[in-house]
Design a protein around this motif. Structure first.
Motif, mmCIF file in Angstrom:
data_model
loop_
_atom_site.group_PDB
_atom_site.id
_atom_site.type_symbol
_atom_site.label_atom_id
_atom_site.label_comp_id
_atom_site.label_asym_id
_atom_site.label_seq_id
_atom_site.Cartn_x
_atom_site.Cartn_y
_atom_site.Cartn_z
ATOM 1 N N UNK A 287 0.824 -1.206 0.000
ATOM 2 C CA UNK A 287 0.000 0.000 0.000
ATOM 3 C C UNK A 287 0.860 1.258 0.000
ATOM 4 N N UNK A 288 1.939 1.245 0.762
ATOM 5 C CA UNK A 288 2.837 2.401 0.828
ATOM 6 C C UNK A 288 3.466 2.681 -0.530
ATOM 7 N N UNK A 289 3.944 1.637 -1.208
ATOM 8 C CA UNK A 289 4.569 1.831 -2.511
ATOM 9 C C UNK A 289 3.581 2.344 -3.548
ATOM 10 N N UNK A 290 2.364 1.802 -3.526
ATOM 11 C CA UNK A 290 1.341 2.268 -4.460
ATOM 12 C C UNK A 290 0.996 3.728 -4.171
ATOM 13 N N UNK A 291 0.851 4.057 -2.891
ATOM 14 C CA UNK A 291 0.528 5.425 -2.481
ATOM 15 C C UNK A 291 1.615 6.407 -2.916
ATOM 16 N N UNK B 5 0.694 4.722 4.218
ATOM 17 C CA UNK B 5 -0.352 3.702 4.283
ATOM 18 C C UNK B 5 0.104 2.508 5.116
ATOM 19 N N UNK B 6 -0.728 2.111 6.050
ATOM 20 C CA UNK B 6 -0.333 1.116 7.034
ATOM 21 C C UNK B 6 -1.577 0.371 7.495
ATOM 22 N N UNK B 7 -1.474 -0.944 7.646
ATOM 23 C CA UNK B 7 -2.587 -1.744 8.163
ATOM 24 C C UNK B 7 -2.025 -2.823 9.077
ATOM 25 N N UNK C 58 -4.425 3.094 8.520
ATOM 26 C CA UNK C 58 -4.260 4.543 8.554
ATOM 27 C C UNK C 58 -3.274 4.957 7.472
ATOM 28 N N UNK C 59 -3.218 6.259 7.233
ATOM 29 C CA UNK C 59 -2.248 6.817 6.288
ATOM 30 C C UNK C 59 -2.160 8.313 6.557
#
Length: 393
Positions: free
Chosen positions: A197-201, A216-218, A251-252
């Motif tokens: 998610x972080x890389x996509x964001x 981005x973190x889950x 969260x992000x």
């Protein structure tokens, strides 16, 4: 969209703050709290043992007082008139001695001064004198809660940053759900979802994106199976089993602004008892949603939820209030709590999260981020809330 708060908005915040100082007949101010300094200056920093302060002097000039290692950083990002630095902490001369020099140079001596707290504080080994011992003041006024109250109602720009945060939290959570399965370790699932998610964001938002926090973190926070009955557990390195409750969080941060997304999920199957408590939790959250509207006290929302809890004999399973404001901090005032009578206003942003926690079975909590509107509330998070959508296969 602009992924930051503009200089003009930050300068307007400073103008509002200075107007209140004048109305309170205070000649100047010194603030030490991190979120408040960021809110008023745009300077985001890691608080350590090294003191940092924001000052408004009697001539209405603004100053940042920072360690030398933060000087260039502050000069390049902070919207203030002056940046001052000191060598190091603890060093041969304490930083507060340098601050005392600055106060004397900027004519604070003998003035009426507002303080958010009587000196710098840190859990990272800092030890130093009270601010009030540094110079003679005609009057010392408390600024406790001033900037926090300014942060209650979010601007259009702030709400858009929180809305953007919700979009990326949604992605991170979807990946978390996709990878949750029998035999998977919670650490592995969290790491994989967070990384992707972080890389996509970062790729989608580009170089203008500054987290000023966590991208981005889950994660599960250890709330897997029976451990999910602990509302604030820690990562346990648990291996998922069929039928486990999963209480999640995603969260992000976007330019320091946060959102909150939590869901209750199940691995492959749901028992009748789990389904019973899931639906009660969901109903409690819907009671809260229905109660949120402007011009009522925040306590009214929790009052409605607590009535539902009492009517359904859930008191022993419900240890916390129904929600809290959110913005630059994950938990901010005001709170959906029986003891908080702050009047709700359009633009306030809250998490809504009444929870049910059953020892030996698990936890049941959704959390959604919402904004108070002129007529009620609007969802900012948008992840599915129904049981069928939250079974991990």
């Amino acid at each position: 969209m602009l992924l930051s708060i503009s200089k003009s908005e930050i300068m307007q915040r400073q103008a509002v703050f200075q107007t209140r100082l004048q109305q309170s007949k205070l000649d100047g101010a010194v603030l030490f709290r991190v979120a408040d300094i960021f809110y008023l200056t745009g300077f985001h920093f890691l608080p350590t043992e090294r003191p940092i302060a924001f000052l408004v002097d009697p001539g209405q000039q603004t100053h940042l007082f920072v360690p030398e290692l933060e000087r260039e950083h502050a000069e390049s990002t902070a919207y203030v008139d002056h940046v001052h630095s000191y060598p190091e902490y603890p060093s041969l001369r304490h930083p507060m001695e340098y601050l005392k020099d600055l106060l004397q140079e900027t004519h604070f001596e003998g003035k009426r001064l507002g303080l958010d707290t009587d000196g710098y504080g840190s859990s990272m080994g800092y030890c130093g004198p009270a601010f009030s011992s540094l110079i003679h003041l005609q009057e010392k006024g408390s600024l406790e809660g001033w900037v926090e109250e300014m942060r209650f109602v979010k601007s259009v720009a702030e709400i858009e940053l929180i809305r953007e945060s919700c979009r990326w939290a949604n992605l991170a959570h979807q990946l978390l759900q996709d990878y949750s399965a029998v035999g998977m370790r919670e650490i592995e699932v969290s790491a994989r979802a967070t990384m992707e998610a972080t890389l996509i964001m970062a790729d989608a938002l580009g170089p203008s994106y500054k987290p000023h926090g966590t991208p981005a973190n889950a994660f599960f926070r250890g709330q897997v199976g029976p451990m999910s009955a602990y509302p604030h557990s820690f990562t346990q390195n648990i291996v998922m089993k069929k039928g486990n409750n999963l209480v999640t969080a995603a969260l992000a941060d976007v330019w320091g602004y946060k959102s909150e997304l939590e869901r209750t999920m199940f691995v492959e199957e749901v028992s009748p008892e789990q389904e019973h408590f899931f639906h009660l939790m969901k109903q409690a959250q819907e009671v809260a949603f229905g109660a949120i509207k402007p011009h009522i006290p925040a306590s009214k929302v929790d009052d409605e939820v607590q009535r539902f809890i009492q009517e359904n004999n859930l008191r022993e399973y419900c240890p916390h209030h129904s929600g809290h404001a959110i913005g630059l901090l994950g938990h901010e005032a005001p709170f959906f709590d029986l003891g908080d009578h702050t009047i709700l206003k359009p633009g306030m942003v809250f998490s809504v999260e009444p929870g049910i926690f059953v020892k030996g079975l698990g936890g049941f909590r959704h959390s959604d981020t919402v904004v108070v509107t002129e007529t009620g509330m609007e969802f900012l998070t948008f992840y599915p809330r129904d049981l069928e959508s939250l079974i991990c296969s």
